[in-house]
Design a protein around this motif. Structure first.
Motif, PDB file in Angstrom:
ATOM      1  N   PRO A 181       0.827  -1.209   0.000  1.00 42.66           N
ATOM      2  CA  PRO A 181       0.000   0.000   0.000  1.00 42.66           C
ATOM      3  C   PRO A 181       0.857   1.254   0.000  1.00 42.66           C
ATOM      4  N   ASN A 182       0.286   2.331  -0.548  1.00 42.17           N
ATOM      5  CA  ASN A 182       0.994   3.603  -0.474  1.00 42.17           C
ATOM      6  C   ASN A 182       0.757   4.236   0.898  1.00 42.17           C
ATOM      7  N   ALA A 183       1.405   5.375   1.125  1.00 39.48           N
ATOM      8  CA  ALA A 183       1.343   6.008   2.449  1.00 39.48           C
ATOM      9  C   ALA A 183      -0.094   6.356   2.845  1.00 39.48           C
ATOM     10  N   GLY A 184      -0.880   6.831   1.886  1.00 44.93           N
ATOM     11  CA  GLY A 184      -2.264   7.181   2.188  1.00 44.93           C
ATOM     12  C   GLY A 184      -3.086   5.980   2.613  1.00 44.93           C
ATOM     13  N   SER A 185      -2.884   4.855   1.942  1.00 43.71           N
ATOM     14  CA  SER A 185      -3.620   3.634   2.280  1.00 43.71           C
ATOM     15  C   SER A 185      -3.187   3.086   3.631  1.00 43.71           C
ATOM     16  N   ILE A 186      -1.896   3.196   3.943  1.00 44.76           N
ATOM     17  CA  ILE A 186      -1.403   2.745   5.249  1.00 44.76           C
ATOM     18  C   ILE A 186      -2.101   3.520   6.364  1.00 44.76           C
ATOM     19  N   GLU A 187      -2.233   4.816   6.170  1.00 46.15           N
ATOM     20  CA  GLU A 187      -2.905   5.659   7.157  1.00 46.15           C
ATOM     21  C   GLU A 187      -4.361   5.235   7.328  1.00 46.15           C
ATOM     22  N   LYS A 188      -5.043   4.972   6.219  1.00 49.51           N
ATOM     23  CA  LYS A 188      -6.441   4.553   6.275  1.00 49.51           C
ATOM     24  C   LYS A 188      -6.603   3.222   7.006  1.00 49.51           C
ATOM     25  N   ILE A 189      -5.714   2.287   6.710  1.00 50.22           N
ATOM     26  CA  ILE A 189      -5.771   0.972   7.361  1.00 50.22           C
ATOM     27  C   ILE A 189      -5.593   1.111   8.866  1.00 50.22           C
ATOM     28  N   ALA A 190      -4.593   1.899   9.274  1.00 49.66           N
ATOM     29  CA  ALA A 190      -4.308   2.067  10.700  1.00 49.66           C
ATOM     30  C   ALA A 190      -5.489   2.691  11.432  1.00 49.66           C
ATOM     31  N   VAL A 191      -6.113   3.690  10.821  1.00 52.28           N
ATOM     32  CA  VAL A 191      -7.270   4.353  11.436  1.00 52.28           C
ATOM     33  C   VAL A 191      -8.459   3.395  11.496  1.00 52.28           C
ATOM     34  N   PHE A 192      -8.697   2.678  10.418  1.00 52.97           N
ATOM     35  CA  PHE A 192      -9.861   1.787  10.346  1.00 52.97           C
ATOM     36  C   PHE A 192      -9.772   0.675  11.387  1.00 52.97           C
ATOM     37  N   PHE A 193      -8.582   0.093  11.553  1.00 55.91           N
ATOM     38  CA  PHE A 193      -8.414  -1.019  12.491  1.00 55.91           C
ATOM     39  C   PHE A 193      -7.928  -0.574  13.879  1.00 55.91           C
ATOM     40  N   ASN A 194      -7.688   0.731  14.039  1.00 50.80           N
ATOM     41  CA  ASN A 194      -7.239   1.298  15.317  1.00 50.80           C
ATOM     42  C   ASN A 194      -5.956   0.626  15.804  1.00 50.80           C
ATOM     43  N   ILE A 195      -4.933   0.640  14.950  1.00 50.89           N
ATOM     44  CA  ILE A 195      -3.636   0.055  15.286  1.00 50.89           C
ATOM     45  C   ILE A 195      -2.533   1.016  14.848  1.00 50.89           C
ATOM     46  N   GLN A 254      -1.919 -10.787  17.264  1.00 48.05           N
ATOM     47  CA  GLN A 254      -2.878 -10.456  18.312  1.00 48.05           C
ATOM     48  C   GLN A 254      -3.283  -8.991  18.228  1.00 48.05           C
ATOM     49  N   PHE A 255      -3.879  -8.613  17.108  1.00 46.56           N
ATOM     50  CA  PHE A 255      -4.230  -7.208  16.915  1.00 46.56           C
ATOM     51  C   PHE A 255      -5.292  -6.737  17.905  1.00 46.56           C
ATOM     52  N   SER A 256      -6.047  -7.666  18.455  1.00 48.37           N
ATOM     53  CA  SER A 256      -7.090  -7.269  19.390  1.00 48.37           C
ATOM     54  C   SER A 256      -6.517  -6.666  20.667  1.00 48.37           C
ATOM     55  N   THR A 257      -5.216  -6.885  20.945  1.00 48.23           N
ATOM     56  CA  THR A 257      -4.606  -6.344  22.160  1.00 48.23           C
ATOM     57  C   THR A 257      -4.105  -4.919  21.969  1.00 48.23           C
ATOM     58  N   GLU A 259      12.587  13.304  18.442  1.00 47.07           N
ATOM     59  CA  GLU A 259      12.111  13.616  17.098  1.00 47.07           C
ATOM     60  C   GLU A 259      10.594  13.673  17.044  1.00 47.07           C
ATOM     61  N   LYS A 260       9.942  12.713  17.700  1.00 45.51           N
ATOM     62  CA  LYS A 260       8.484  12.698  17.774  1.00 45.51           C
ATOM     63  C   LYS A 260       8.097  11.598  18.752  1.00 45.51           C
ATOM     64  N   TYR A 261       6.791  11.388  18.898  1.00 43.66           N
ATOM     65  CA  TYR A 261       6.301  10.323  19.765  1.00 43.66           C
ATOM     66  C   TYR A 261       5.559   9.289  18.923  1.00 43.66           C
ATOM     67  N   GLU A 262       5.810   8.030  19.228  1.00 41.38           N
ATOM     68  CA  GLU A 262       5.241   6.928  18.462  1.00 41.38           C
ATOM     69  C   GLU A 262       4.124   6.247  19.262  1.00 41.38           C
ATOM     70  N   PRO A 263       2.886   6.200  18.705  1.00 40.65           N
ATOM     71  CA  PRO A 263       1.816   5.448  19.380  1.00 40.65           C
ATOM     72  C   PRO A 263       2.205   3.975  19.483  1.00 40.65           C
ATOM     73  N   THR A 264       2.132   3.429  20.682  1.00 43.87           N
ATOM     74  CA  THR A 264       2.635   2.082  20.949  1.00 43.87           C
ATOM     75  C   THR A 264       1.616   1.289  21.757  1.00 43.87           C
ATOM     76  N   PRO A 265       1.319   0.051  21.344  1.00 40.65           N
ATOM     77  CA  PRO A 265       0.390  -0.774  22.128  1.00 40.65           C
ATOM     78  C   PRO A 265       0.884  -0.964  23.556  1.00 40.65           C
ATOM     79  N   GLU A 266       0.011  -0.707  24.502  1.00 42.79           N
ATOM     80  CA  GLU A 266       0.389  -0.848  25.907  1.00 42.79           C
ATOM     81  C   GLU A 266       0.797  -2.285  26.222  1.00 42.79           C
ATOM     82  N   ALA A 267       0.264  -3.238  25.449  1.00 40.57           N
ATOM     83  CA  ALA A 267       0.585  -4.646  25.673  1.00 40.57           C
ATOM     84  C   ALA A 267       2.066  -4.947  25.448  1.00 40.57           C
ATOM     85  N   TRP A 268       2.749  -4.076  24.694  1.00 37.18           N
ATOM     86  CA  TRP A 268       4.180  -4.284  24.459  1.00 37.18           C
ATOM     87  C   TRP A 268       5.031  -3.889  25.662  1.00 37.18           C
ATOM     88  N   ILE A 269       4.441  -3.119  26.578  1.00 37.68           N
ATOM     89  CA  ILE A 269       5.202  -2.554  27.692  1.00 37.68           C
ATOM     90  C   ILE A 269       4.953  -3.388  28.944  1.00 37.68           C
TER      91      ILE A 269
END
Length: 209
Positions: free
Chosen positions: A49-63, A75-78, A104-114
Motif C-alpha cells: 500500500p501507499n502512504a495514504g492507504s497505510i494511514e487509512k488501514i491504521a485508522v480503520f483497524f485502530n492500530i 494479536q491485533f485485538s490487544t 524527534e516525535k512520539y510513536e503510538p505504541t500498544p500498551e501490551a508491548w510494555i
C-alpha cells in the motif's frame, strides 16, 4: 529485509486483520475507498500500500501503522490502548541519570508491548546489525535497564555515542558484537577517558516502512 519479505509480512497481517473483523475483500475495499482487486493484491503479496492507504488501514483497524509491517503481528485485538513513547535522537548520562535529547516525535505504541519500566525508541542506522534482521531506519523499542544477559542485544552509551550491538561481558570489559562480518567487535573498557554504560535492552524491532 527485502521488499518481498515486507510484502509477505504485510500480506499476512492485512489478511488477519480482515478476518478478525469478518470482512470480505470487497467490504474492506469499500471501507478504505479501494477496490477488491487492490485488497487481493495486498493479501497475495503482489504489491504494497501507499502512504495514504497505510494511514487509512491504521485508522480503520485502530492500530499503529508500524504493526502492519511487523512479523508475527497476530494479536491485533490487544492493541486497543496506545501510549506515546519518544523516538530519541540523542542520549546523555549526567551524574548517572539518563536524559533523552533531540526527541524527534512520539510513536503510538500498544500498551501490551510494555511490561513495566521505562521504554523509548531508537532509530537503527547503518548495516552493522543486518544479520539480526535489523536494518537502517527500523524503529527499535528499548527497555531502559543496565543489567542484561550475556549475548543480548542492547543499546550501549560510549561517551556521547549510542552503539546498538550484541553485548558480551569479559571481566570488566564489554564486547560489542555486530551482526555483520564486515564490522569487527568493539572492545570497551571503562577508564578515565571513556564513559561506558548499558542503557537499555532491545524489546522489539519495528519495520519503519
Amino acid at each position: 529485509m527485502s521488499e518481498n519479505d515486507v510484502k509477505n509480512i504485510f500480506a499476512k497481517n492485512i489478511l488477519k486483520l480482515r478476518k478478525n473483523k469478518n470482512l470480505t475483500q470487497k467490504e474492506l475495499g469499500e471501507a478504505l475507498d479501494l477496490g477488491k482487486t487492490t485488497i487481493s493484491q495486498w493479501e497475495s503479496a503482489q504489491k504494497l500500500p501507499n502512504a495514504g492507504s497505510i494511514e487509512k488501514i491504521a485508522v480503520f483497524f485502530n492500530i499503529p501503522k508500524s504493526t502492519l509491517f511487523e512479523e508475527g503481528s497476530g494479536q491485533f485485538s490487544t492493541y486497543g490502548h496506545l501510549i506515546n513513547l519518544p523516538i530519541v535522537g540523542k542520549i546523555s548520562c549526567g551524574n548517572g541519570v539518563i536524559a533523552y535529547q533531540d526527541i524527534e516525535k512520539y510513536e503510538p505504541t500498544p500498551e501490551a508491548w510494555i511490561s513495566g519500566g521505562e521504554h523509548f525508541y531508537l532509530i537503527a542506522q547503518g548495516d552493522s546489525m543486518n544479520g539480526a534482521r535489523i536494518h537502517s531506519g527500523d524503529l527499535l523499542l528499548i527497555k531502559q535497564q543496565e543489567d542484561i544477559e550475556d549475548g543480548e542485544i542492547a543499546a550501549v552509551l560510549v561517551d556521547d555515542e549510542v552503539f546498538f550491538k550484541r553485548v558480551y561481558k569479559q571481566n570488566d570489559s564489554l564486547i560489542l558484537q555486530s551482526e555483520n562480518p564486515a564490522y569487527p567487535p568493539i572492545v570497551t573498557k571503562p577508564g578515565n577517558d571513556c564513559f561506558i554504560k548499558v542503557i537499555g535492552k532491545l524489546k522489539k524491532v519495528i519495520i519503519n516502512f
